[in-house]
Design a protein around this motif. Structure first.
Motif, PDB file in Angstrom:
ATOM      1  N   SER A  63      -2.755   0.321   0.407  1.00 25.92           N
ATOM      2  CA  SER A  63      -1.516  -0.278  -0.084  1.00 25.92           C
ATOM      3  C   SER A  63      -0.407  -0.311   0.969  1.00 25.92           C
ATOM      4  N   GLU A  89       7.529  -1.622  -5.341  1.00 23.97           N
ATOM      5  CA  GLU A  89       6.470  -0.689  -5.746  1.00 23.97           C
ATOM      6  C   GLU A  89       6.301   0.486  -4.787  1.00 23.97           C
ATOM      7  N   ASP A  90       7.018   0.474  -3.664  1.00 18.26           N
ATOM      8  CA  ASP A  90       7.019   1.628  -2.763  1.00 18.26           C
ATOM      9  C   ASP A  90       8.016   2.698  -3.219  1.00 18.26           C
TER      10      ASP A  90
END
Length: 124
Positions: A63, A89-90
């Motif tokens: 990812s 999303e980090d």
């Protein structure tokens, strides 16, 4: 006594960059793997990247591959995580960890020492 102290977290817009630091003390880390993990609310702690202090070999979660870079400064006994092209999303608390394991270094259970964590928030 091993101490790991993270710094460098903060709020950044999507597409931006941050560099996390992990200052390590208490022993010589030449025989250790250093890892970065992250944990988002309601989720398990997940592997981000690892570095073998001696030799500098590295590994990354799929990812973050191509966006994040783990590195070290021997003189400062510090490990870094350069994070580019950040995505919402980090967003998570990022932890630095250390282990003498050479069998597996990609799960939280493999690590013996942990820092207190630093919050990274990526806004869309």
């Amino acid at each position: 006594q091993v101490q790991l102290v993270e710094s460098g977290g903060g709020l950044v817009q999507a597409g931006g960059s941050l560099r996390l630091s992990c200052a390590a003390s208490g022993r010589t880390f030449s025989g250790y793997f250093m890892g970065w993990f992250r944990q988002a609310p309601g989720k398990e702690r997940e592997f981000v990247a690892a570095l073998r202090w001696s030799g500098g070999s590295t590994g990354y979660a799929d990812s973050v591959k191509g966006r994040f870079t783990i590195s070290r400064d021997n003189a400062k006994n510090t490990v870094y995580l350069q994070m580019n092209s950040l995505k919402p999303e980090d967003t998570a608390v990022y932890y630095c960890a250390a282990t003498q394991s050479i069998v597996r270094v990609t799960t939280a259970a493999d690590y013996d020492y942990w820092g207190q964590g630093t919050q990274v928030t990526v806004s869309s």
